[in-house]
Scaffold this motif. Structure first.
Motif: not given
Length: 246
Positions: A139-145, A165-170, A204-207
């Protein structure tokens, strides 16, 4: 001892309160779990690094090395992804966020019911055992393997807790659509939903990790609807990309 079922596993309990450790250990063993125990952070870290556990139950206040340092070293130096349930006597948002940012997956505030602890341990084991298809999410310049759980933004590697990481994947899979709070919670924790602050603390931590150091925010709260991950200034119908890893 009851026969082992799919939820039972090997637990590492790190707590200097031997009375609490004995109560928790006895209860979990009666429920079919195997328990290893450490009364200080240094011994606990050694056991966590040299053995494979299904869950680590980690007290925040420990002699030798506190729980936050144990957690950080497991994630950042030993690169252990073992689910961590952190025990804390502190109930403030910043304290909970500190534990989650250090790499904890969930937290439990003392005093607690041992049945609730067992439910959280069981949920962490069940979630961790789910098979995950290897994907490269962008998503944009964010990348998750999702295979290696390596997260980068603008080429910079970021350290995020396993639940983060699971939150981001969702959110990345659904980008740019809005995902409801309830859908996120059920995807991560199943039917044993956490208290109302748990998801908020993780977000909050992710942001602070994926947005604060960068020019454009990607994680957005949509009032009364949920959350979305998108570059709103450069949004297009094909905002998110998913690549199945070979």
């Amino acid at each position: 001892m009851p026969a082992h079922d799919e939820h039972n596993g090997l637990i590492l309990l790190i707590d200097d309160r031997r009375d609490i450790a004995a109560m928790v250990g006895d209860y979990l063993e009666q429920r079919g779990y195997s328990i290893d125990y450490a009364a200080d952070g240094i011994t606990g870290l050694h056991l966590a690094v040299t053995n494979s556990y299904d869950v680590i139950v980690l007290d925040l206040s420990l002699p030798g090395m506190d729980g936050l340092d144990v957690c950080r070293k497991l994630r950042q130096e030993a690169h252990k992804s073992t689910p961590i349930l952190m025990l804390t006597g502190r109930d403030g948002l910043e304290d909970r966020v500190s534990g989650l940012e250090a790499g904890a997956d969930d937290y439990l505030v003392k005093p607690f019911e041992v049945r609730e602890m067992e439910a959280r341990v069981r949920a962490l084991i069940r979630r961790d055992r789910r098979a995950v298809t290897d994907e490269i999410l962008k998503v944009a310049d964010l990348e998750l393997d999702t295979g290696t759980m390596r997260l980068t933004r603008a080429g910079q590697e970021l350290t995020v807790s396993p639940i983060g990481l699971k939150l981001l994947a969702i959110l990345m899979r659904e980008s740019p659509r809005v995902v409801s709070r309830r859908d996120i919670e059920r995807e991560i924790w199943g039917d044993r939903l956490p208290d109302s602050d748990t998801l908020r603390s993780h977000l909050y931590g992710l942001r602070k990790i994926i947005d604060k150091p960068f020019e454009r925010p990607l994680l957005h709260t949509i009032h009364s609807s949920g959350y979305r991950l998108a570059d709103l200034k450069a949004e297009s119908p094909n905002q998110a990309q998913t690549v199945i890893a070979s």
